[in-house]
Design an enzyme around this catalytic site. Sequence first.
Site, PDB file in Angstrom:
ATOM      1  N   ASP A  69      -5.701  26.736 -21.001  1.00 30.18           N
ATOM      2  CA  ASP A  69      -6.342  27.295 -20.682  1.00 30.18           C
ATOM      3  C   ASP A  69      -5.813  28.605 -20.487  1.00 30.18           C
ATOM      4  O   ASP A  69      -4.569  28.454 -19.000  1.00 30.18           O
ATOM      5  CB  ASP A  69      -7.912  26.524 -19.399  1.00 30.18           C
ATOM      6  CG  ASP A  69      -8.275  27.983 -19.364  1.00 30.18           C
ATOM      7  OD1 ASP A  69      -7.948  28.904 -18.943  1.00 30.18           O
ATOM      8  OD2 ASP A  69      -9.262  27.156 -18.141  1.00 30.18           O
ATOM      9  N   VAL A  70      -5.158  29.952 -20.459  1.00 29.77           N
ATOM     10  CA  VAL A  70      -4.484  30.835 -20.000  1.00 29.77           C
ATOM     11  C   VAL A  70      -4.584  30.645 -18.842  1.00 29.77           C
ATOM     12  O   VAL A  70      -3.622  31.673 -17.753  1.00 29.77           O
ATOM     13  CB  VAL A  70      -4.058  31.717 -21.237  1.00 29.77           C
ATOM     14  CG1 VAL A  70      -3.424  31.576 -22.409  1.00 29.77           C
ATOM     15  CG2 VAL A  70      -5.764  32.215 -20.896  1.00 29.77           C
ATOM     16  N   SER A 148      -6.004  46.260 -25.558  1.00 22.39           N
ATOM     17  CA  SER A 148      -6.970  47.602 -26.703  1.00 22.39           C
ATOM     18  C   SER A 148      -6.481  48.903 -27.160  1.00 22.39           C
ATOM     19  O   SER A 148      -6.759  49.637 -25.068  1.00 22.39           O
ATOM     20  CB  SER A 148      -7.749  46.485 -26.075  1.00 22.39           C
ATOM     21  OG  SER A 148      -9.018  47.056 -26.209  1.00 22.39           O
ATOM     22  N   TYR A 161     -13.955  44.169 -19.214  1.00 24.28           N
ATOM     23  CA  TYR A 161     -12.763  44.169 -20.520  1.00 24.28           C
ATOM     24  C   TYR A 161     -10.878  45.465 -20.441  1.00 24.28           C
ATOM     25  O   TYR A 161     -10.347  45.058 -20.773  1.00 24.28           O
ATOM     26  CB  TYR A 161     -13.436  44.049 -21.563  1.00 24.28           C
ATOM     27  CG  TYR A 161     -12.347  44.113 -22.518  1.00 24.28           C
ATOM     28  CD1 TYR A 161     -12.660  43.034 -23.058  1.00 24.28           C
ATOM     29  CD2 TYR A 161     -12.530  45.333 -23.821  1.00 24.28           C
ATOM     30  CE1 TYR A 161     -11.332  42.454 -23.877  1.00 24.28           C
ATOM     31  CE2 TYR A 161     -11.703  44.694 -24.950  1.00 24.28           C
ATOM     32  CZ  TYR A 161     -11.469  43.853 -25.359  1.00 24.28           C
ATOM     33  OH  TYR A 161     -10.538  43.252 -26.218  1.00 24.28           O
ATOM     34  N   LYS A 165      -7.657  45.116 -19.417  1.00 17.89           N
ATOM     35  CA  LYS A 165      -6.695  45.884 -20.516  1.00 17.89           C
ATOM     36  C   LYS A 165      -5.672  46.652 -20.205  1.00 17.89           C
ATOM     37  O   LYS A 165      -4.622  46.843 -20.358  1.00 17.89           O
ATOM     38  CB  LYS A 165      -7.285  45.909 -22.069  1.00 17.89           C
ATOM     39  CG  LYS A 165      -7.669  45.009 -22.208  1.00 17.89           C
ATOM     40  CD  LYS A 165      -7.040  43.815 -23.134  1.00 17.89           C
ATOM     41  CE  LYS A 165      -8.004  42.730 -23.916  1.00 17.89           C
ATOM     42  NZ  LYS A 165      -6.733  41.637 -24.468  1.00 17.89           N
TER      43      LYS A 165
END
Length: 254
Positions: A69-70, A148, A161, A165
Amino acid sequence: MTEASAQQNLAGKVALVTGAARGIGRAIALALARRGADLVISDIDEDGAKQTAAAISELGRRSLAVRCDVSRRDEVEALVNETVTQLGSLDILINNAGITRDTLLVRMTEEQWDLVLDINLKGTFFGCQAAAKRMMKARAGKIINLASITGLIGNVGQANYSASKAGVIALTRTVAKELAARNIQVNAIAPGFIETEMTREVSEKARAAFLENIPLKRAGKPEDVAQLVCFLASADADYITGQCITIDGGLTIN
Ligand code: NAP
């Protein structure tokens, strides 16, 4: 360089890809292996990681599947240690694991914000930090972070998100500056709309709007992104660092 040697230009390198059970991460791992690299396949989905690792072995490369799990620093450090112990070095790190929890700003919970930032941004920080310690000693290395286009231009319903990013892009530029003197290149990739499980959740209306705005008139494939990663991971890209390269069929020029 002959065509055959160009195709094997990562022979002898050890690459680690996070989130490689499926999607873009899996395509990256397979493409790196086809160019000769040995692979550590890491994912929170252990069964999926094992399946990708088996596909790598079929290509004749060494491979290792490790559950990680990062967003857990101890797990990321253990992952890097295991890579070096089992495969002898760590030459290429692809920080690919990422998630979405989309909703409009006014409805977004603190949990949705924290989960996305913890995996996408903090996970990339943990990966860079753990790999840097190894690569600095070796005075060589390549780190490639999956950002992204939303980190560049934003997107409705993706405050968490997009912020994560954008953070990945800024982190990439900073780490590139810090590690340049040790001959470590650090770059980010900003994909547009790529066909994976992640984008399968997008509504038909949003999908149609994306496709309408893509000059090349098709969604990207994980393999499109994998080719760019292979270039950045190779010696051909030794003079490129601190960059964020967009791969979006022209979406951001519209
Ligand atoms: P995907 O198909 O959802 O695959 C992501 C993988 O990461 C899954 O196997 C997932 O496992 C794993 N994962 C989730 N949380 C994790 C964690 N905490 N630790 C380790 N692994 C974890 O996504 P994708 O489309 O291939 O995206 C890969 C990367 O590209 C992401 O960073 C994404 O943000 C970025 N990206 C994608 C697109 C796109 O259009 N697809 C566009 C721009 C950027 P589970 O299935 O168990 O959750």
